[in-house]
Design an enzyme around this catalytic site. Structure first.
Site, PDB file in Angstrom:
ATOM      1  N   LYS A 212       0.743  -1.142  -0.015  1.00  0.00           N
ATOM      2  CA  LYS A 212      -0.032   0.013   0.068  1.00  0.00           C
ATOM      3  C   LYS A 212       0.755   1.253   0.024  1.00  0.00           C
ATOM      4  O   LYS A 212       1.258   1.765   1.027  1.00  0.00           O
ATOM      5  CB  LYS A 212      -1.034  -0.052   1.201  1.00  0.00           C
ATOM      6  CG  LYS A 212      -2.216   0.666   1.082  1.00  0.00           C
ATOM      7  CD  LYS A 212      -2.255   2.241   0.747  1.00  0.00           C
ATOM      8  CE  LYS A 212      -1.966   2.983   1.921  1.00  0.00           C
ATOM      9  NZ  LYS A 212      -1.551   4.202   1.639  1.00  0.00           N
ATOM     10  N   GLU A 288       9.899   1.519  10.749  1.00  0.00           N
ATOM     11  CA  GLU A 288      10.760   2.591  10.508  1.00  0.00           C
ATOM     12  C   GLU A 288      10.205   3.628  10.332  1.00  0.00           C
ATOM     13  O   GLU A 288       9.607   4.135   9.520  1.00  0.00           O
ATOM     14  CB  GLU A 288      11.669   2.303   9.096  1.00  0.00           C
ATOM     15  CG  GLU A 288      12.296   0.949   9.102  1.00  0.00           C
ATOM     16  CD  GLU A 288      13.094   0.631   7.825  1.00  0.00           C
ATOM     17  OE1 GLU A 288      13.894  -0.272   7.936  1.00  0.00           O
ATOM     18  OE2 GLU A 288      12.830   1.234   6.721  1.00  0.00           O
ATOM     19  N   CYS A 322      13.871  10.974   6.455  1.00  0.00           N
ATOM     20  CA  CYS A 322      13.704  10.503   7.773  1.00  0.00           C
ATOM     21  C   CYS A 322      15.164  10.991   8.697  1.00  0.00           C
ATOM     22  O   CYS A 322      15.215  11.111   9.714  1.00  0.00           O
ATOM     23  CB  CYS A 322      13.224   9.127   8.104  1.00  0.00           C
ATOM     24  SG  CYS A 322      14.461   8.123   7.370  1.00  0.00           S
ATOM     25  N   GLU A 424       9.366  16.712  14.890  1.00  0.00           N
ATOM     26  CA  GLU A 424       9.762  16.397  13.653  1.00  0.00           C
ATOM     27  C   GLU A 424       9.107  17.470  12.606  1.00  0.00           C
ATOM     28  O   GLU A 424       7.951  17.478  12.702  1.00  0.00           O
ATOM     29  CB  GLU A 424       9.567  14.931  12.993  1.00  0.00           C
ATOM     30  CG  GLU A 424      10.021  14.680  11.841  1.00  0.00           C
ATOM     31  CD  GLU A 424       9.684  13.310  11.238  1.00  0.00           C
ATOM     32  OE1 GLU A 424       8.509  12.950  11.371  1.00  0.00           O
ATOM     33  OE2 GLU A 424      10.712  12.615  10.709  1.00  0.00           O
TER      34      GLU A 424
HETATM   35  P1  NAD Z   1       2.459   8.422   7.267  1.00  0.00           P
HETATM   36  O1  NAD Z   1       2.708   7.658   8.447  1.00  0.00           O
HETATM   37  O2  NAD Z   1       1.426   9.560   7.277  1.00  0.00           O
HETATM   38  O3  NAD Z   1       1.918   7.492   6.013  1.00  0.00           O
HETATM   39  C1  NAD Z   1       2.694   6.481   5.691  1.00  0.00           C
HETATM   40  C2  NAD Z   1       1.856   5.256   5.087  1.00  0.00           C
HETATM   41  O4  NAD Z   1       1.028   5.068   5.903  1.00  0.00           O
HETATM   42  C3  NAD Z   1       0.915   5.897   3.899  1.00  0.00           C
HETATM   43  O5  NAD Z   1       0.884   4.770   2.851  1.00  0.00           O
HETATM   44  C4  NAD Z   1      -0.551   6.002   4.426  1.00  0.00           C
HETATM   45  O6  NAD Z   1      -1.380   5.881   3.669  1.00  0.00           O
HETATM   46  C5  NAD Z   1      -0.405   4.800   5.497  1.00  0.00           C
HETATM   47  N1  NAD Z   1      -1.177   5.154   6.859  1.00  0.00           N
HETATM   48  C6  NAD Z   1      -1.464   6.319   7.208  1.00  0.00           C
HETATM   49  N2  NAD Z   1      -2.459   6.061   8.344  1.00  0.00           N
HETATM   50  C7  NAD Z   1      -2.433   4.672   8.542  1.00  0.00           C
HETATM   51  C8  NAD Z   1      -3.308   3.766   9.010  1.00  0.00           C
HETATM   52  N3  NAD Z   1      -4.245   4.161  10.186  1.00  0.00           N
HETATM   53  N4  NAD Z   1      -3.220   2.542   9.027  1.00  0.00           N
HETATM   54  C9  NAD Z   1      -2.417   1.859   7.952  1.00  0.00           C
HETATM   55  N5  NAD Z   1      -1.870   2.853   7.136  1.00  0.00           N
HETATM   56  C10 NAD Z   1      -1.775   3.954   7.346  1.00  0.00           C
HETATM   57  O7  NAD Z   1       3.910   9.031   6.744  1.00  0.00           O
HETATM   58  P2  NAD Z   1       4.333   9.981   5.587  1.00  0.00           P
HETATM   59  O8  NAD Z   1       3.540  11.503   5.935  1.00  0.00           O
HETATM   60  O9  NAD Z   1       3.918   9.249   4.269  1.00  0.00           O
HETATM   61  O10 NAD Z   1       5.764   9.960   5.674  1.00  0.00           O
HETATM   62  C11 NAD Z   1       6.448  10.724   6.267  1.00  0.00           C
HETATM   63  C12 NAD Z   1       6.933  10.189   7.605  1.00  0.00           C
HETATM   64  O11 NAD Z   1       7.677   8.797   7.428  1.00  0.00           O
HETATM   65  C13 NAD Z   1       7.959  11.147   8.484  1.00  0.00           C
HETATM   66  O12 NAD Z   1       7.788  10.891   9.933  1.00  0.00           O
HETATM   67  C14 NAD Z   1       9.313  10.207   8.107  1.00  0.00           C
HETATM   68  O13 NAD Z   1      10.216  10.514   9.184  1.00  0.00           O
HETATM   69  C15 NAD Z   1       8.809   9.148   8.137  1.00  0.00           C
HETATM   70  N6  NAD Z   1       9.685   8.033   7.513  1.00  0.00           N
HETATM   71  C16 NAD Z   1      10.660   7.202   8.195  1.00  0.00           C
HETATM   72  C17 NAD Z   1      11.480   6.324   7.751  1.00  0.00           C
HETATM   73  C18 NAD Z   1      12.444   5.710   8.445  1.00  0.00           C
HETATM   74  O14 NAD Z   1      13.226   4.816   7.813  1.00  0.00           O
HETATM   75  N7  NAD Z   1      12.687   5.560   9.541  1.00  0.00           N
HETATM   76  C19 NAD Z   1      11.762   6.695   6.314  1.00  0.00           C
HETATM   77  C20 NAD Z   1      10.726   7.482   5.570  1.00  0.00           C
HETATM   78  C21 NAD Z   1       9.925   8.277   6.253  1.00  0.00           C
HETATM   79  O1  6OD Z   2      18.652   3.922   2.750  1.00  0.00           O
HETATM   80  C1  6OD Z   2      17.770   3.158   3.156  1.00  0.00           C
HETATM   81  O2  6OD Z   2      17.647   1.958   3.280  1.00  0.00           O
HETATM   82  C2  6OD Z   2      16.659   3.742   3.788  1.00  0.00           C
HETATM   83  N1  6OD Z   2      15.534   3.007   4.434  1.00  0.00           N
HETATM   84  C3  6OD Z   2      16.307   4.949   3.933  1.00  0.00           C
HETATM   85  C4  6OD Z   2      15.308   5.861   4.567  1.00  0.00           C
HETATM   86  C5  6OD Z   2      15.168   7.068   4.444  1.00  0.00           C
HETATM   87  C6  6OD Z   2      14.132   7.863   5.115  1.00  0.00           C
HETATM   88  O3  6OD Z   2      13.592   8.859   4.489  1.00  0.00           O
END
Ligand code: NAD
Ligand code: 6OD
Length: 520
Positions: A212, A288, A322, A424
């Site tokens: 998804k 993550e 992130c 954040e």
């Molecule tokens: P988000 O959590 O809003 O959405 C991520 C996904 O989850 C989307 O596909 C969304 O539709 C889905 N989703 C949302 N609510 C849900 C629910 N209740 N049940 C199931 N699925 C649900 O995140 P975003 O805004 O798309 O991305 C930004 C965030 O992601 C930031 O906080 C960033 O730090 C984090 N991020 C973390 C990493 C990591 O590796 N740690 C990597 C990339 C992004």
């Molecule tokens: O480099 C990767 O494997 C990884 N998971 C990066 C995540 C980046 C976050 O936005």
């Protein structure tokens, strides 16, 4: 390069155009009146299928609608899960590791064959600069498949010769089995990179997946289905359902009783919601999540290297990684010089059109996300920050004024308890604060509920090791940032996640180990 996926109705040769083409796989249905609106479909059991509702896929560079996305309903999510389950009982479930690895290499080949289509689709959805999509996102997608294909072939497993106190002898050895059907839920910031980072090891371990992708960035997950078909991945092994989170495909997938595990990247509070959804069926999760990452700059750093590195760490992908550094701590001895140098770096960024090779700062992902980032710019002022540069919205005098750009921004002068230092923001912004001792720098860097990443900038080798080992995070870089080796553990502490992926950690998450004990 394949040309198979190019259509002409919206194609423009102007480098300012957000997108030159959307791939044919995304375009199987005409609009209600037979118009040429692009429709991005679900991919279930090897077929591209519509949904019963649509939502708009918006170009972040100028706010125009580039496609309609077909939202999967609950029945379709159920069909996708069922199709994945059936695939495990057919050819895919019987393939040996070598053959699975060969097919994953073919997926990487199929991505590379469509390199330009993937780049165009990714910049269309995200507005990220073409230079970034073509150097980072798409090459990493292919690399994810190659690395996990090779790793799964090489991976050994534990075995023990056992002797018990009463003289029994046995051989214990473990075998790796797939988890089954894995639900993959991903965000919009590095859509293809983060999706394949999970799909590749899941398939390498013999699972079938239902993904998804973010509602903001549906295109490359769908295009990947075409690459899967090309590579001979059987129907049902890779399924894509489009939609939102609560009350939509994200929720339907994560609470589905026949999904065996959920792997998720996104916001910490979404992770909390998914944890609740999986609790009744006790599924393994890998999360993550968000970060509020620190960079610590010592006066003995290589100054130019630190400024360049932190320039990347703050502004890459418009701060929507992130791992980005939103808190920068600098030795007071070089504080003013560092602030001036980073200001110059920020002011030299080029907020151009995504398709322009010179652009290195794109828009934010959406109007809603821009509201959020701008609300933090406002909050920073209220909390008493001084804006060294930025703090607003750029004016272009062209269609980018309808997009979601913000100025790259640097603040100083906040207390460590300010919300802008604690929460954040996920935009092209950082706060820089001075420190007077190594102990103080470590304490400030660790004063957060998150624990994803840190970077340390020093030419003192001992200090580099010493400080790095005190960081309460999953990943610490010394004199670099986002330099990746895909075999290494990746994940976060605290609010930043649960578990580690990368290398053997991914193989261990995406498989069950069955220990076999044979009496000798
Ligand atoms: P988000 O959590 O809003 O959405 C991520 C996904 O989850 C989307 O596909 C969304 O539709 C889905 N989703 C949302 N609510 C849900 C629910 N209740 N049940 C199931 N699925 C649900 O995140 P975003 O805004 O798309 O991305 C930004 C965030 O992601 C930031 O906080 C960033 O730090 C984090 N991020 C973390 C990493 C990591 O590796 N740690 C990597 C990339 C992004
Ligand atoms: O480099 C990767 O494997 C990884 N998971 C990066 C995540 C980046 C976050 O936005």
């Amino acid at each position: 390069m394949t040309r198979c996926t190019v259509i002409s109705n919206n194609a423009r040769s102007d480098p300012r155009a957000k997108i030159a083409s959307l791939p044919a796989a995304l375009l199987r249905l005409p609009g209600p009146a037979g118009d040429l609106v692009k429709r991005i479909q679900n991919y279930i059991d090897g077929r591209f299928v519509a949904g019963d509702r649509e939502f708009a896929d918006v170009n972040p560079a100028d706010g125009t609608v580039i496609a309609q996305v077909m939202e999967a309903n609950e029945v379709q999510v159920d069909e996708a899960v069922h199709s994945a389950r059936c695939a495990l009982r057919r050819e895919w479930g019987r393939l040996g590791v070598r053959e699975r690895a060969t097919r994953l290499h073919r997926v990487a080949d199929a991505i590379e064959k469509r390199f330009d289509c993937f780049v165009q689709a990714e910049i269309a959805d995200t507005g990220k600069p073409i230079s970034l999509a073509s150097k980072l996102d798409v090459p990493r997608a292919a690399a994810n498949f190659r690395v996990f294909a090779d790793l799964v072939k090489m991976a050994g497993l534990e075995s023990f010769q056992t002797e018990t106190p009463d003289g029994a002898k046995a051989l214990n050895y473990a075998v790796r089995k797939p988890l089954g059907v894995v639900g993959v839920v991903t965000p919009w910031n590095l859509p293809l990179l983060l999706l394949t980072w999970k799909v590749a090891p899941a398939l390498a371990c013999g699972n079938a997946v239902v993904v998804k992708p973010s509602e903001e960035t549906p295109a490359t997950a769908t295009l990947l289905a075409e690459a899967m078909q090309d590579a001979g991945i059987p129907k049902g092994v890779y399924n894509v359902v489009h939609g939102f989170g609560p009350g939509s495909a994200g929720e339907f997938l994560t609470r589905h009783p026949d999904v065996d595990a959920v792997t998720f990247t996104g916001e910490s509070r979404t992770g909390a919601a998914i944890m609740k959804a999986v609790a009744p069926t006790v599924k393994p999760v890998s999360f993550e999540l968000g970060g509020k990452n620190a960079a610590v700059v010592f006066s003995d750093c290589d100054f130019a290297e630190a400024v360049n590195g932190i320039g990347e760490a703050v502004f890459l992908n418009t701060g929507q990684v992130c791992l980005c550094a939103e808190r920068v701590y600098v030795d007071r001895k070089i504080f003013n010089a560092f602030v001036d140098a980073l200001k110059e770096k920020a002011e030299n960024l080029n907020s151009g059109w995504p398709s322009d090779a010179k652009t290195n700062l794109g828009p934010l992902i959406s109007a809603q996300h821009r509201e959020k980032v701008l609300s933090y710019y406002q909050l920073a002022r209220e909390e008493g920050a001084t804006a060294v540069t930025g703090g607003g919205v750029p004016k272009f005098g062209d269609d980018r004024d309808n997009g979601f750009y913000v100025q790259p921004t640097i603040y100083i002068g906040l207390t460590e308890s300010a919300r802008c230092v604690k929460e954040e923001i996920f935009g092209p912004v950082c706060h820089i604060a001075p420190f007077d001792s190594e102990e103080q720098a470590v304490a400030m860097a660790n004063d957060t509920k998150y624990g994803l990443a840190a970077s340390i900038w020093t030419t003192n080798l001992k200090r580099g090791h010493r400080v790095a080992q005190q960081m309460n995070v999953g990943i610490t870089w010394v004199n670099c940032w986002f330099l990746r080796d895909l075999r290494t553990p990746f994940g976060g502490a605290g609010l930043s996640g649960i578990g580690r992926e990368g290398g053997m950690h991914s193989l261990n998450f995406y498989s069950e180990l069955n220990n076999i004990c044979i009496r000798l």
